[in-house]
Enzyme design. Structure first.
Site, PDB file in Angstrom:
ATOM      1  N   ASP A 107       1.372  -9.450   4.290  1.00 13.92           N
ATOM      2  CA  ASP A 107       0.113  -9.221   4.198  1.00 13.92           C
ATOM      3  C   ASP A 107      -0.785 -10.712   4.471  1.00 13.92           C
ATOM      4  O   ASP A 107      -1.815 -10.879   3.679  1.00 13.92           O
ATOM      5  CB  ASP A 107      -0.400  -8.835   2.890  1.00 13.92           C
ATOM      6  CG  ASP A 107       0.755  -7.413   2.321  1.00 13.92           C
ATOM      7  OD1 ASP A 107       1.246  -7.113   3.075  1.00 13.92           O
ATOM      8  OD2 ASP A 107       0.878  -7.626   1.005  1.00 13.92           O
ATOM      9  N   GLU A 109      -6.342   0.717   4.796  1.00 16.88           N
ATOM     10  CA  GLU A 109      -6.116  -0.644   4.024  1.00 16.88           C
ATOM     11  C   GLU A 109      -6.903  -1.842   5.229  1.00 16.88           C
ATOM     12  O   GLU A 109      -6.640  -1.687   5.654  1.00 16.88           O
ATOM     13  CB  GLU A 109      -5.057  -0.257   2.886  1.00 16.88           C
ATOM     14  CG  GLU A 109      -3.799  -0.405   4.472  1.00 16.88           C
ATOM     15  CD  GLU A 109      -2.716  -0.110   3.536  1.00 16.88           C
ATOM     16  OE1 GLU A 109      -2.685  -0.169   2.514  1.00 16.88           O
ATOM     17  OE2 GLU A 109      -1.806   0.310   3.989  1.00 16.88           O
TER      18      GLU A 109
END
Length: 579
Positions: free
Chosen positions: A68, A244
């Site tokens: 991430d 997302e």
């Protein structure tokens, strides 16, 4: 205030015995395990077969569980953050001058009184950070979702990431994966993933992207300013899942919203939208996705998969780059190294950005930016490719690659002239509590991790050694304990049959040993095949337990979001009984 709090904590440690996370710090009455050294050596075939030529560098740029990624820039300084889950400190942060050579700055959330994941499962804690530099007030913002201590979505600030960060500020909105954007007029906006409005969920995995206006003076979202700007994904009629990890950019007067779509697995991708206003209407690019590996054969050579969850930055020579997560599965298609941070150049010469070669099978190396020298694994820069990391614990400052789980490493370690002492907690590796284990991420499919251990357990409750761990219910323990008056080396497999069942513990093998001298312990792997070996004379290694599968150390078997962690471990709560 934060510096005062830390000072008081330090004084408390000096003047009285302290307790952190319910554990007595470095209890001197206990029997510490002395780890004289540790060596990690990676030897992946891909790097042997595809060596670097002049002017090239390897991707991933951060090997092992660094997922991430998010990135920002101030002048010639680039800062990048990643998810850490229940690892401590939270949110690892790195610095670079050129996007190739990175230094490790530790963790953003490094104060356990403010971020305490002591009762978090390993894949909980904190994840999906964003980092943004605001030139209007010369301030860096790190925003993240914290599933510990009731924090929720938080933001922290600093004028200089090299000098630490302020205290977390709680933000009043739900959802996950927030990032913050500052417009040319100085206004702030937060975008994040959320559930659809109540009663409007159309299918499993249906999510939305929301935007809020941000009050910079009071560090809060402006109540009532929220708006859904993407519903479902690029084309809701196709039932896209898990839109997302949004990031907002502005280029040539237009606003671009880039998101992950498809879930963080083999259908993962990156998509982009465009608008004339930060609050929409956002129109998807006709060429979506702009990055994915989902269309290619499962048996391709040097396979990289699950690419997505990206962020963009303008790099050297005004060339755009994108950092993103992906995985490098082993021969059994398992992902023991976890989600790693990759980089690609991005072509933004047209209306929409496109990751260069991001829609074909990814290659392990890239061309260097013009004028940049590859210094990885030299002068303190993070290594990649194949490398050896040797630690004799002689430095006053322990390398940031060594981390704690659910709490700070400093609560159970002490460096001495002989090596590193670990003062054991009365918790074992299977408990959802801080454990006295110093961890290093597995960074290669083929590796060895070894240590020299000087330790004599006093009772059957004492054990010290090494662990290979994916989570509290999926791990191997390889260590020294005691039974009656004898010392034993044991290898135990702990496996969670499912998230609702009890952990099944199986002693794979044990052997009585003579502890006249320190013992060398080694974990090694070749893809899915793991071996645990030991040496009593410092030269000849013997195998204990044969070859075992690394399946329980992989996300696809163990679940969650982390990769395998290799640890130096000691406990006063051992329950392994030699056979």
């Amino acid at each position: 205030m934060k510096k005062i709090k830390i000072l008081l904590l330090c004084l408390g440690v000096t003047l009285a015995s302290s307790e952190v996370n319910g554990q007595t710090k470095k209890g001197k009455s206990k029997n510490p395990a002395l780890f004289i050294n540790a060596v990690y050596e990676g030897n992946d075939d891909v790097y042997n077969k595809i060596p670097l030529n002049e002017g090239e560098f390897y991707t991933p740029i951060l090997q092992g569980c660094y997922p991430d990624p998010a990135i920002t820039r101030k002048g010639d300084d680039y800062y990048m953050v990643c998810s850490s889950f229940a690892m401590f400190p939270g949110v690892p942060i790195f610095h670079s001058k050129d996007l190739v050579n990175w230094t490790d700055l530790g963790g953003v959330l490094d104060d356990v009184t403010e971020f305490n994941p002591d009762d978090s499962g390993i894949s909980e804690g904190v994840y999906a950070p964003g980092i943004t530099y605001n030139p209007h007030n010369d301030t860096f913002y790190m925003i993240v979702t914290a599933f510990s201590g009731g924090l929720g979505n938080i933001i922290v600030k600093t004028k200089d990431p090299m000098k630490g960060w302020g205290s977390p500020i709680k933000l009043d909105f739900g959802g996950i994966d927030p990032s913050i954007f500052f417009d040319d007029d100085g206004k702030g906006y937060i975008v994040h993933n959320d559930a659809p409005d109540k009663g409007k969920e159309l299918y499993n995995g249906h999510r939305v992207i929301k935007i809020w206006e941000y009050d910079l003076e009071n560090d809060r979202v402006i109540p009532g300013s929220d708006k859904i700007i993407v519903d479902g994904g690029v084309d809701i009629t196709q039932k896209p899942i898990w839109i997302e990890a949004p990031h907002l950019y502005k280029k040539d007067g237009s606003y671009y919203l880039m998101c992950a779509e498809g879930g963080t697995g083999d259908w993962h991708s990156e998509v982009i939208f465009k608008s004339d206003s930060p609050k929409g209407l956002y129109i998807p690019a006709p060429s979506n996705p702009i990055l994915t590996q989902r269309y290619f054969g499962k048996d391709r050579e040097n396979k990289v998969d699950w690419a997505g969850h990206a962020d963009l930055i303008k790099g050297p020579n005004d060339q755009y780059y994108g950092v993103f997560l992906a995985v490098r599965p082993n021969e059994e298609n398992r992902v023991n190294t976890g989600r790693e941070t990759f980089i690609l150049p991005v072509d933004w010469s047209g209306e929409f950005p496109v990751f260069e070669n991001g829609l074909i099978p990814l290659e392990p190396k890239l061309k260097m930016p013009e004028g940049v020298e590859n210094k990885t694994d030299r002068n303190g820069f993070v290594p990649n490719g194949n490398f050896t990391f040797t630690e004799n614990f002689a430095s006053d400052k322990l390398d940031y690659r060594w981390i704690g789980l659910r709490g700070p490493r400093e609560e159970f370690i002490e460096t001495t002239k002989k090596g590193l002492e670990i003062y054991p907690f009365e918790t074992n590796i299977k408990e959802v509590k801080p454990t006295s284990t110093l961890f290093y991420r597995q960074q290669h499919r083929t590796f060895s991790f070894s240590t020299t251990l000087d330790y004599k357990p006093k009772s059957e409750k004492d054990l010290a050694g090494v662990v290979a761990l994916q989570n509290e219910g999926s791990n191997y323990v390889f260590g020294i304990t005691k039974k009656n008056k004898d010392y034993y080396l044991v290898l135990e497999k702990n496996k969670w049959p499912n998230r609702h069942g009890d952990i099944i513990s199986d002693v794979i093998a044990s052997t009585k040993i003579d502890l006249k001298n320190p013992v060398k312990l080694r974990i090694s792997a070749d893809g899915d095949k793991y071996e645990f070996t030991y040496s009593l004379d410092g030269n000849e290694f013997k195998n204990l337990g044969g070859t075992v599968s690394g399946d329980i150390l992989s996300t696809d078997v163990a679940g969650g979001f982390t990769g395998c962690l290799l640890g130096l471990y000691a406990t006063n709560a051992n329950d392994i009984q030699p056979e």
